[in-house]
Design a protein around this motif. Structure first.
Motif, PDB file in Angstrom:
ATOM      1  N   LEU A   1     -32.395  31.661 -23.975  1.00  0.00           N
ATOM      2  CA  LEU A   1     -31.780  32.857 -24.556  1.00  0.00           C
ATOM      3  C   LEU A   1     -31.865  34.063 -23.633  1.00  0.00           C
ATOM      4  O   LEU A   1     -31.230  35.082 -23.900  1.00  0.00           O
ATOM      5  CB  LEU A   1     -32.471  33.210 -25.885  1.00  0.00           C
ATOM      6  CG  LEU A   1     -32.577  32.106 -26.941  1.00  0.00           C
ATOM      7  CD1 LEU A   1     -33.268  32.637 -28.188  1.00  0.00           C
ATOM      8  CD2 LEU A   1     -31.203  31.549 -27.281  1.00  0.00           C
ATOM      9  N   CYS A   2     -32.660  33.948 -22.568  1.00  0.00           N
ATOM     10  CA  CYS A   2     -32.843  35.123 -21.708  1.00  0.00           C
ATOM     11  C   CYS A   2     -32.985  34.703 -20.254  1.00  0.00           C
ATOM     12  O   CYS A   2     -33.215  33.530 -19.943  1.00  0.00           O
ATOM     13  CB  CYS A   2     -34.069  35.921 -22.151  1.00  0.00           C
ATOM     14  SG  CYS A   2     -35.627  35.046 -21.945  1.00  0.00           S
TER      15      CYS A   2
ATOM     16  N   GLU B   1     -26.024  39.584 -16.992  1.00  0.00           N
ATOM     17  CA  GLU B   1     -24.742  40.289 -17.152  1.00  0.00           C
ATOM     18  C   GLU B   1     -23.575  39.370 -16.794  1.00  0.00           C
ATOM     19  O   GLU B   1     -22.530  39.388 -17.469  1.00  0.00           O
ATOM     20  CB  GLU B   1     -24.705  41.536 -16.260  1.00  0.00           C
ATOM     21  CG  GLU B   1     -25.688  42.643 -16.663  1.00  0.00           C
ATOM     22  CD  GLU B   1     -27.139  42.340 -16.274  1.00  0.00           C
ATOM     23  OE1 GLU B   1     -28.042  42.973 -16.859  1.00  0.00           O
ATOM     24  OE2 GLU B   1     -27.372  41.457 -15.421  1.00  0.00           O
ATOM     25  N   GLU B   2     -23.727  38.573 -15.769  1.00  0.00           N
ATOM     26  CA  GLU B   2     -22.663  37.635 -15.381  1.00  0.00           C
ATOM     27  C   GLU B   2     -22.500  36.522 -16.410  1.00  0.00           C
ATOM     28  O   GLU B   2     -21.374  36.096 -16.695  1.00  0.00           O
ATOM     29  CB  GLU B   2     -22.963  37.063 -13.993  1.00  0.00           C
ATOM     30  CG  GLU B   2     -22.741  38.092 -12.893  1.00  0.00           C
ATOM     31  CD  GLU B   2     -23.275  37.646 -11.542  1.00  0.00           C
ATOM     32  OE1 GLU B   2     -22.652  38.033 -10.525  1.00  0.00           O
ATOM     33  OE2 GLU B   2     -24.306  36.945 -11.473  1.00  0.00           O
ATOM     34  N   ILE B   3     -23.610  36.074 -16.984  1.00  0.00           N
ATOM     35  CA  ILE B   3     -23.530  35.069 -18.049  1.00  0.00           C
ATOM     36  C   ILE B   3     -22.749  35.625 -19.232  1.00  0.00           C
ATOM     37  O   ILE B   3     -21.867  34.957 -19.787  1.00  0.00           O
ATOM     38  CB  ILE B   3     -24.943  34.621 -18.487  1.00  0.00           C
ATOM     39  CG1 ILE B   3     -25.632  33.859 -17.350  1.00  0.00           C
ATOM     40  CG2 ILE B   3     -24.879  33.757 -19.745  1.00  0.00           C
ATOM     41  CD1 ILE B   3     -27.120  33.634 -17.569  1.00  0.00           C
TER      42      ILE B   3
ATOM     43  N   ASN C   1     -19.385  33.572 -19.325  1.00  0.00           N
ATOM     44  CA  ASN C   1     -19.879  32.464 -20.148  1.00  0.00           C
ATOM     45  C   ASN C   1     -20.825  31.624 -19.286  1.00  0.00           C
ATOM     46  O   ASN C   1     -20.784  31.696 -18.053  1.00  0.00           O
ATOM     47  CB  ASN C   1     -18.782  31.630 -20.834  1.00  0.00           C
ATOM     48  CG  ASN C   1     -18.038  30.661 -19.926  1.00  0.00           C
ATOM     49  OD1 ASN C   1     -18.633  29.960 -19.108  1.00  0.00           O
ATOM     50  ND2 ASN C   1     -16.720  30.605 -20.062  1.00  0.00           N
ATOM     51  N   ILE C   2     -21.663  30.831 -19.920  1.00  0.00           N
ATOM     52  CA  ILE C   2     -22.745  30.167 -19.199  1.00  0.00           C
ATOM     53  C   ILE C   2     -22.228  29.128 -18.207  1.00  0.00           C
ATOM     54  O   ILE C   2     -22.772  28.977 -17.111  1.00  0.00           O
ATOM     55  CB  ILE C   2     -23.777  29.544 -20.181  1.00  0.00           C
ATOM     56  CG1 ILE C   2     -24.988  28.975 -19.418  1.00  0.00           C
ATOM     57  CG2 ILE C   2     -23.144  28.511 -21.078  1.00  0.00           C
ATOM     58  CD1 ILE C   2     -25.756  29.971 -18.594  1.00  0.00           C
ATOM     59  N   LEU C   3     -21.175  28.403 -18.560  1.00  0.00           N
ATOM     60  CA  LEU C   3     -20.660  27.390 -17.629  1.00  0.00           C
ATOM     61  C   LEU C   3     -20.158  28.036 -16.347  1.00  0.00           C
ATOM     62  O   LEU C   3     -20.497  27.592 -15.236  1.00  0.00           O
ATOM     63  CB  LEU C   3     -19.549  26.576 -18.281  1.00  0.00           C
ATOM     64  CG  LEU C   3     -18.811  25.606 -17.343  1.00  0.00           C
ATOM     65  CD1 LEU C   3     -19.764  24.579 -16.743  1.00  0.00           C
ATOM     66  CD2 LEU C   3     -17.667  24.902 -18.074  1.00  0.00           C
ATOM     67  N   GLU C   4     -19.356  29.090 -16.473  1.00  0.00           N
ATOM     68  CA  GLU C   4     -18.801  29.742 -15.282  1.00  0.00           C
ATOM     69  C   GLU C   4     -19.901  30.416 -14.460  1.00  0.00           C
ATOM     70  O   GLU C   4     -19.861  30.413 -13.225  1.00  0.00           O
ATOM     71  CB  GLU C   4     -17.730  30.763 -15.682  1.00  0.00           C
ATOM     72  CG  GLU C   4     -16.505  30.164 -16.341  1.00  0.00           C
ATOM     73  CD  GLU C   4     -15.834  29.095 -15.487  1.00  0.00           C
ATOM     74  OE1 GLU C   4     -15.822  29.229 -14.241  1.00  0.00           O
ATOM     75  OE2 GLU C   4     -15.323  28.112 -16.060  1.00  0.00           O
ATOM     76  N   ALA C   5     -20.896  30.984 -15.139  1.00  0.00           N
ATOM     77  CA  ALA C   5     -22.018  31.603 -14.424  1.00  0.00           C
ATOM     78  C   ALA C   5     -22.836  30.542 -13.691  1.00  0.00           C
ATOM     79  O   ALA C   5     -23.299  30.755 -12.564  1.00  0.00           O
ATOM     80  CB  ALA C   5     -22.903  32.378 -15.398  1.00  0.00           C
TER      81      ALA C   5
ATOM     82  N   ARG D   1     -29.564  37.302 -23.195  1.00  0.00           N
ATOM     83  CA  ARG D   1     -28.129  37.035 -23.090  1.00  0.00           C
ATOM     84  C   ARG D   1     -27.478  37.336 -24.436  1.00  0.00           C
ATOM     85  O   ARG D   1     -27.733  36.658 -25.432  1.00  0.00           O
ATOM     86  CB  ARG D   1     -27.900  35.559 -22.720  1.00  0.00           C
ATOM     87  CG  ARG D   1     -28.621  35.138 -21.451  1.00  0.00           C
ATOM     88  CD  ARG D   1     -28.577  33.631 -21.270  1.00  0.00           C
ATOM     89  NE  ARG D   1     -29.309  33.224 -20.068  1.00  0.00           N
ATOM     90  CZ  ARG D   1     -29.471  31.955 -19.690  1.00  0.00           C
ATOM     91  NH1 ARG D   1     -28.971  30.973 -20.429  1.00  0.00           N
ATOM     92  NH2 ARG D   1     -30.153  31.669 -18.586  1.00  0.00           N
ATOM     93  N   LYS D   2     -26.617  38.351 -24.440  1.00  0.00           N
ATOM     94  CA  LYS D   2     -26.007  38.769 -25.708  1.00  0.00           C
ATOM     95  C   LYS D   2     -25.221  37.628 -26.354  1.00  0.00           C
ATOM     96  O   LYS D   2     -25.187  37.490 -27.576  1.00  0.00           O
ATOM     97  CB  LYS D   2     -25.108  39.982 -25.476  1.00  0.00           C
ATOM     98  CG  LYS D   2     -25.862  41.232 -25.071  1.00  0.00           C
ATOM     99  CD  LYS D   2     -24.944  42.426 -24.900  1.00  0.00           C
ATOM    100  CE  LYS D   2     -25.726  43.665 -24.499  1.00  0.00           C
ATOM    101  NZ  LYS D   2     -26.346  43.538 -23.166  1.00  0.00           N
ATOM    102  N   LEU D   3     -24.572  36.805 -25.529  1.00  0.00           N
ATOM    103  CA  LEU D   3     -23.825  35.671 -26.059  1.00  0.00           C
ATOM    104  C   LEU D   3     -24.727  34.683 -26.795  1.00  0.00           C
ATOM    105  O   LEU D   3     -24.276  33.970 -27.692  1.00  0.00           O
ATOM    106  CB  LEU D   3     -23.110  34.924 -24.912  1.00  0.00           C
ATOM    107  CG  LEU D   3     -21.852  35.561 -24.326  1.00  0.00           C
ATOM    108  CD1 LEU D   3     -21.371  34.742 -23.135  1.00  0.00           C
ATOM    109  CD2 LEU D   3     -20.762  35.651 -25.381  1.00  0.00           C
TER     110      LEU D   3
END
Length: 204
Positions: free
Chosen positions: A29-30, A82-84, A88-92, A190-192
C-alpha cells in the motif's frame, strides 16, 4: 541449482549481454516499486541463488552482496508513489524495469522479464512466467530488488513508525489497515491503493 538454459539459447542466437529483470513491491500500500536488472557472466554459479521469495532474509542479504560482486553489470531503479498514482502500478512497474535496464554499466542487448508482460522495452525482451525460479539472471534481479525494497521499508519505518512498515513491508495486513484508519494516509501511501478508506468513510 538454476542453470542459464535460456541465457545460453540466446547466446547461441548471437546475443551477448542478456539481463534478467524483476521487481519488488507491486502489492504493498505504500512506498515505491523497485526493479533490478542483472547481467551475469556465462556459466557462473552462485550457490543458493533462487527466487527471492523462497530465501530467508539472511540468505538474501548474503546473496545481495555476492550478486553485486560477481555480476558483469547490475542496476536497481524505482518508480515513485507519485508515478504509481499517476500511471497505475503496472505501468509504473514497467517504467522501473526500463530504468533498471537503462542504468546498466554494460548496455544489455536482450532482456528476460519476470512475469507475463514484456512490452515497450528499448531492446528485445521476453517475458518468462515464474522466471525467478527458472533463470539465474532473473533470480539475481529478484534478490537485488527485494533486498533493496526491504531496506527502503526500514528507512520509511523510521520516518513513519506509526504504521509498522518494517514489519509488514507495506502490505495490507490488519495492523497496517488499522494504523491507516487511526492515523490517516501519509505522503508515502499510494492513493490508488488506499481508496478503501474513502469507501468506508462514505459507507460504500
Amino acid at each position: 541449482m538454476l542453470e542459464q538454459t535460456i541465457e545460453n539459447e540466446l547466446r547461441e542466437k548471437g546475443f551477448s549481454a542478456i539481463c534478467g529483470v524483476d521487481e519488488a513491491g507491486r502489492g504493498p500500500l505504500c512506498g515505491p516499486v523497485v526493479a533490478a536488472a542483472v547481467i551475469l557472466p556465462p556459466d557462473i554459479v552462485i550457490e543458493g541463488l533462487n527466487d527471492s521469495k523462497k530465501l530467508t532474509p539472511k540468505k538474501r542479504d548474503i546473496l545481495f552482496d555476492e550478486i553485486q560482486n560477481k555480476a558483469l553489470a547490475f542496476c536497481i531503479a524505482e518508480a515513485s508513489v507519485e508515478e504509481i498514482d499517476r500511471l497505475n502500478i503496472l505501468e509504473a512497474d514497467l517504467l522501473a524495469m526500463r530504468r533498471a535496464i537503462a542504468g546498466l554499466q554494460i548496455p544489455a542487448d536482450y532482456a528476460l522479464i519476470d512475469g507475463n508482460i514484456a512490452r515497450d522495452f528499448p531492446i528485445p525482451a521476453r517475458a518468462v512466467i515464474h522466471g525467478d525460479a527458472i533463470s539465474p539472471s532473473i533470480a539475481a534481479a529478484s534478490v537485488l530488488a527485494k533486498v533493496h525494497r526491504d531496506r527502503l521499508c526500514e528507512e520509511l519505518d523510521r520516518t513513519y513508525p506509526q504504521y509498522g512498515i518494517a514489519k509488514h513491508k507495506g502490505y495490507g495486513t490488519k495492523a497496517h489497515m488499522d494504523a491507516l484508519r487511526k492515523f490517516g494516509v501519509s505522503p508515502i501511501h499510494r492513493k490508488l491503493f488506499v481508496r478503501f478508506l474513502n469507501e468506508e468513510k462514505h459507507g460504500t
